[in-house]
Write a protein that holds these residues in place. Sequence first.
Motif, PDB file in Angstrom:
ATOM      1  N   LEU A  31      64.149  18.346  46.437  1.00 28.76           N
ATOM      2  CA  LEU A  31      64.663  18.601  47.781  1.00 28.76           C
ATOM      3  C   LEU A  31      65.221  17.321  48.391  1.00 28.76           C
ATOM      4  O   LEU A  31      66.283  17.335  49.022  1.00 28.76           O
ATOM      5  CB  LEU A  31      63.552  19.182  48.661  1.00 28.76           C
ATOM      6  N   LEU A  32      64.523  16.219  48.212  1.00 29.12           N
ATOM      7  CA  LEU A  32      65.012  14.941  48.720  1.00 29.12           C
ATOM      8  C   LEU A  32      66.369  14.605  48.107  1.00 29.12           C
ATOM      9  O   LEU A  32      67.310  14.230  48.812  1.00 29.12           O
ATOM     10  CB  LEU A  32      64.004  13.834  48.416  1.00 29.12           C
ATOM     11  N   VAL A  33      66.488  14.742  46.807  1.00 26.74           N
ATOM     12  CA  VAL A  33      67.755  14.429  46.130  1.00 26.74           C
ATOM     13  C   VAL A  33      68.873  15.340  46.651  1.00 26.74           C
ATOM     14  O   VAL A  33      69.997  14.879  46.903  1.00 26.74           O
ATOM     15  CB  VAL A  33      67.609  14.555  44.610  1.00 26.74           C
ATOM     16  N   ALA A  34      68.580  16.619  46.844  1.00 31.44           N
ATOM     17  CA  ALA A  34      69.596  17.552  47.351  1.00 31.44           C
ATOM     18  C   ALA A  34      70.087  17.134  48.732  1.00 31.44           C
ATOM     19  O   ALA A  34      71.298  17.186  49.022  1.00 31.44           O
ATOM     20  CB  ALA A  34      69.029  18.967  47.386  1.00 31.44           C
ATOM     21  N   LEU A  35      69.178  16.714  49.596  1.00 30.01           N
ATOM     22  CA  LEU A  35      69.569  16.295  50.941  1.00 30.01           C
ATOM     23  C   LEU A  35      70.318  14.959  50.911  1.00 30.01           C
ATOM     24  O   LEU A  35      71.234  14.736  51.709  1.00 30.01           O
ATOM     25  CB  LEU A  35      68.344  16.221  51.842  1.00 30.01           C
ATOM     26  N   LEU A  36      69.939  14.085  49.996  1.00 31.83           N
ATOM     27  CA  LEU A  36      70.670  12.821  49.880  1.00 31.83           C
ATOM     28  C   LEU A  36      72.077  13.058  49.336  1.00 31.83           C
ATOM     29  O   LEU A  36      73.033  12.371  49.735  1.00 31.83           O
ATOM     30  CB  LEU A  36      69.904  11.858  48.980  1.00 31.83           C
ATOM     31  N   GLU A  37      72.231  14.001  48.448  1.00 33.92           N
ATOM     32  CA  GLU A  37      73.570  14.348  47.966  1.00 33.92           C
ATOM     33  C   GLU A  37      74.410  14.921  49.104  1.00 33.92           C
ATOM     34  O   GLU A  37      75.612  14.632  49.205  1.00 33.92           O
ATOM     35  CB  GLU A  37      73.463  15.333  46.808  1.00 33.92           C
ATOM     36  N   LYS A  38      73.799  15.713  49.967  1.00 33.55           N
ATOM     37  CA  LYS A  38      74.512  16.219  51.151  1.00 33.55           C
ATOM     38  C   LYS A  38      74.879  15.064  52.079  1.00 33.55           C
ATOM     39  O   LYS A  38      75.982  15.041  52.657  1.00 33.55           O
ATOM     40  CB  LYS A  38      73.624  17.234  51.880  1.00 33.55           C
ATOM     41  N   THR A  39      73.980  14.106  52.223  1.00 30.58           N
ATOM     42  CA  THR A  39      74.243  12.927  53.042  1.00 30.58           C
ATOM     43  C   THR A  39      75.484  12.196  52.537  1.00 30.58           C
ATOM     44  O   THR A  39      76.387  11.843  53.314  1.00 30.58           O
ATOM     45  CB  THR A  39      73.032  11.974  53.004  1.00 30.58           C
TER      46      THR A  39
ATOM     47  N   PHE B 185      59.681  12.879  53.843  1.00 34.63           N
ATOM     48  CA  PHE B 185      59.173  12.803  52.479  1.00 34.63           C
ATOM     49  C   PHE B 185      58.197  11.646  52.352  1.00 34.63           C
ATOM     50  O   PHE B 185      58.468  10.528  52.796  1.00 34.63           O
ATOM     51  CB  PHE B 185      60.330  12.635  51.494  1.00 34.63           C
ATOM     52  N   GLY B 186      57.036  11.937  51.764  1.00 35.99           N
ATOM     53  CA  GLY B 186      55.998  10.938  51.590  1.00 35.99           C
ATOM     54  C   GLY B 186      56.039  10.333  50.202  1.00 35.99           C
ATOM     55  O   GLY B 186      56.227  11.044  49.201  1.00 35.99           O
ATOM     56  N   PHE B 187      55.854   9.005  50.149  1.00 39.76           N
ATOM     57  CA  PHE B 187      55.857   8.280  48.882  1.00 39.76           C
ATOM     58  C   PHE B 187      54.455   7.765  48.578  1.00 39.76           C
ATOM     59  O   PHE B 187      53.593   7.671  49.451  1.00 39.76           O
ATOM     60  CB  PHE B 187      56.852   7.117  48.946  1.00 39.76           C
ATOM     61  N   ARG B 188      54.250   7.416  47.313  1.00 39.66           N
ATOM     62  CA  ARG B 188      52.935   7.019  46.824  1.00 39.66           C
ATOM     63  C   ARG B 188      52.353   5.835  47.587  1.00 39.66           C
ATOM     64  O   ARG B 188      51.144   5.713  47.739  1.00 39.66           O
ATOM     65  CB  ARG B 188      53.037   6.698  45.331  1.00 39.66           C
ATOM     66  N   ASP B 189      53.217   4.954  48.088  1.00 40.84           N
ATOM     67  CA  ASP B 189      52.733   3.765  48.794  1.00 40.84           C
ATOM     68  C   ASP B 189      52.452   4.018  50.271  1.00 40.84           C
ATOM     69  O   ASP B 189      52.144   3.089  51.023  1.00 40.84           O
ATOM     70  CB  ASP B 189      53.733   2.614  48.645  1.00 40.84           C
ATOM     71  N   GLY B 190      52.557   5.267  50.723  1.00 38.75           N
ATOM     72  CA  GLY B 190      52.252   5.607  52.113  1.00 38.75           C
ATOM     73  C   GLY B 190      53.463   5.626  53.020  1.00 38.75           C
ATOM     74  O   GLY B 190      53.364   6.059  54.177  1.00 38.75           O
TER      75      GLY B 190
ATOM     76  N   THR C 287      55.219  20.845  44.961  1.00 37.93           N
ATOM     77  CA  THR C 287      54.772  19.841  43.999  1.00 37.93           C
ATOM     78  C   THR C 287      55.587  18.571  44.195  1.00 37.93           C
ATOM     79  O   THR C 287      56.662  18.599  44.814  1.00 37.93           O
ATOM     80  CB  THR C 287      54.975  20.344  42.564  1.00 37.93           C
ATOM     81  N   PRO C 288      55.117  17.431  43.695  1.00 37.74           N
ATOM     82  CA  PRO C 288      55.939  16.216  43.780  1.00 37.74           C
ATOM     83  C   PRO C 288      57.326  16.407  43.184  1.00 37.74           C
ATOM     84  O   PRO C 288      58.314  15.908  43.743  1.00 37.74           O
ATOM     85  CB  PRO C 288      55.111  15.195  43.008  1.00 37.74           C
ATOM     86  N   ALA C 289      57.443  17.142  42.101  1.00 36.83           N
ATOM     87  CA  ALA C 289      58.758  17.381  41.492  1.00 36.83           C
ATOM     88  C   ALA C 289      59.650  18.198  42.417  1.00 36.83           C
ATOM     89  O   ALA C 289      60.858  17.928  42.546  1.00 36.83           O
ATOM     90  CB  ALA C 289      58.599  18.091  40.144  1.00 36.83           C
ATOM     91  N   GLN C 290      59.076  19.196  43.093  1.00 38.26           N
ATOM     92  CA  GLN C 290      59.857  20.005  44.028  1.00 38.26           C
ATOM     93  C   GLN C 290      60.263  19.196  45.255  1.00 38.26           C
ATOM     94  O   GLN C 290      61.392  19.315  45.747  1.00 38.26           O
ATOM     95  CB  GLN C 290      59.048  21.234  44.440  1.00 38.26           C
TER      96      GLN C 290
ATOM     97  N   LEU D 220      62.175   7.347  43.094  1.00 45.95           N
ATOM     98  CA  LEU D 220      62.098   8.794  43.223  1.00 45.95           C
ATOM     99  C   LEU D 220      60.847   9.364  42.572  1.00 45.95           C
ATOM    100  O   LEU D 220      60.314  10.383  43.026  1.00 45.95           O
ATOM    101  CB  LEU D 220      63.351   9.433  42.622  1.00 45.95           C
ATOM    102  N   ASP D 221      60.374   8.714  41.524  1.00 50.09           N
ATOM    103  CA  ASP D 221      59.156   9.237  40.897  1.00 50.09           C
ATOM    104  C   ASP D 221      57.902   8.922  41.705  1.00 50.09           C
ATOM    105  O   ASP D 221      56.797   9.326  41.321  1.00 50.09           O
ATOM    106  CB  ASP D 221      59.016   8.764  39.446  1.00 50.09           C
ATOM    107  N   ASP D 222      58.064   8.239  42.832  1.00 48.91           N
ATOM    108  CA  ASP D 222      56.943   7.999  43.735  1.00 48.91           C
ATOM    109  C   ASP D 222      56.845   9.042  44.845  1.00 48.91           C
ATOM    110  O   ASP D 222      55.937   8.989  45.680  1.00 48.91           O
ATOM    111  CB  ASP D 222      57.061   6.613  44.381  1.00 48.91           C
ATOM    112  N   VAL D 223      57.793   9.984  44.904  1.00 47.81           N
ATOM    113  CA  VAL D 223      57.737  11.032  45.927  1.00 47.81           C
ATOM    114  C   VAL D 223      56.518  11.910  45.689  1.00 47.81           C
ATOM    115  O   VAL D 223      56.312  12.419  44.578  1.00 47.81           O
ATOM    116  CB  VAL D 223      59.014  11.891  45.909  1.00 47.81           C
ATOM    117  N   GLU D 224      55.697  12.083  46.716  1.00 42.17           N
ATOM    118  CA  GLU D 224      54.470  12.876  46.585  1.00 42.17           C
ATOM    119  C   GLU D 224      54.468  14.150  47.425  1.00 42.17           C
ATOM    120  O   GLU D 224      53.803  15.122  47.069  1.00 42.17           O
ATOM    121  CB  GLU D 224      53.258  12.033  46.982  1.00 42.17           C
ATOM    122  N   SER D 225      55.177  14.136  48.569  1.00 43.19           N
ATOM    123  CA  SER D 225      55.035  15.263  49.488  1.00 43.19           C
ATOM    124  C   SER D 225      56.307  15.461  50.305  1.00 43.19           C
ATOM    125  O   SER D 225      57.137  14.551  50.433  1.00 43.19           O
ATOM    126  CB  SER D 225      53.855  15.030  50.440  1.00 43.19           C
TER     127      SER D 225
END
Length: 293
Positions: free
Chosen positions: A180-188, A109-114, A173-176, A83-88
Motif C-alpha cells: 500500500l505504501l509503494v502504491a501511494l508513493l507511485e501515485k505521489t 505507515f509504521g517502521f521497525r525503528d518506531g 500484514t507487513p507485506a500488505q 521498505l522491508d522495515d514497514v511493519e504497520s
Amino acid sequence: MPIPTSFPVLRAGLVFMAVVALGWGALVLLLQPSSDRDWVPEQARMPIATMAGDELRLANVRNARYRSTTDFDLHWEARDYRLDDVESAWFIVEPFADWRGPAHTFVSFGFRDGRHLAISAEVRKEVGETYSPLAGLFRQYELMLVLGDERDLIGLRAAHRRDPVHLYRLRATPAQARALLVALLEKTNALAERPAFYNTLSANCTTTIVDAVDALAPGTVPMSWQTRLPGYSDDLAFDLGLIDTDLPRDGYREVHRIDGLARDAEAAGLDGVAYSAAIRSRWAGSTTSSASR
C-alpha cells in the motif's frame, strides 16, 4: 410536464439558463490541471519518492512546527527508509463539521525503528484560495499527496484545528502495508510528473486510498456512499474487517479517538518516535486495539 405555450418569457428564460449551463460546463471541461500556480507555502513542494530495491529515499517530507493554523515554521526534509522495515499501516479520520459526513482521511505507515510516515491526499490550494466541496466538483483544485511527519499532519488537526481525530491500525500484514505504501508513493510521483484535478466525489482523500487498495486487491473496498462521505469511512472499514480490533461496533470509535493524546504529546514537546508512541500509548504492548478495553 410540458411548459404551456402561453408563457414565452418563462420558456425563453429556461432556454437561456440551459445554454449558459452548457457553455459553462464546456469551459470547465477545457480546464487543464497545472503544477505552476501560486501555491500556499505549506503545499508549495511536491514530494518525490525514489525506490531502488528496498531502499526508499523521500524528498520534500513536510515537518512544520505550528503555533497556530496560520503561524508556523516550515521544514522540508529528505528522509531515508527501508521498505522491508514497514511493519504497520494506520487509518486516520478527522471529522470537521457539525454533522458526521464531512471528514478528512489519510494513512500512516509504521517502521521497525518506531518512525511513522503519514501520507495525506489533499486539495492543493493557491494563495488566497479556500476549499469548497461544490467547487471541488468542477475542476477548481489540483490534487496532491502530502508526505509528512505525524506531528505535523496529526498535530495540525488535533492541537490547532481542535478537531476530533480517530486513529486505527489496519489489519494488514507487513507485506500488505508495504504494498500500500509503494502504491501511494507511485501515485505521489505520478502527480508530481503529471498534475491531476481533485474531485469531491471521485478523487478525494478517501477515494485515493481506496483506489490504491483496490489496485492491490480488487473488490476489497466496494463502492459505497461511506467513501463519498468520509466521516463514515471508519464504519465501512470496521464492517469490512479492515480495522485491527475486536471492540464492538457501537464503542470502537471513541476508544480510537486520540486528539487528546496528540495535544498532550505536543504540549510535552514530544517529537518523532516519541510523539508517535505517545498517540498510540492506549494500545502499548498489544497487537490489537482491543487491549484498550
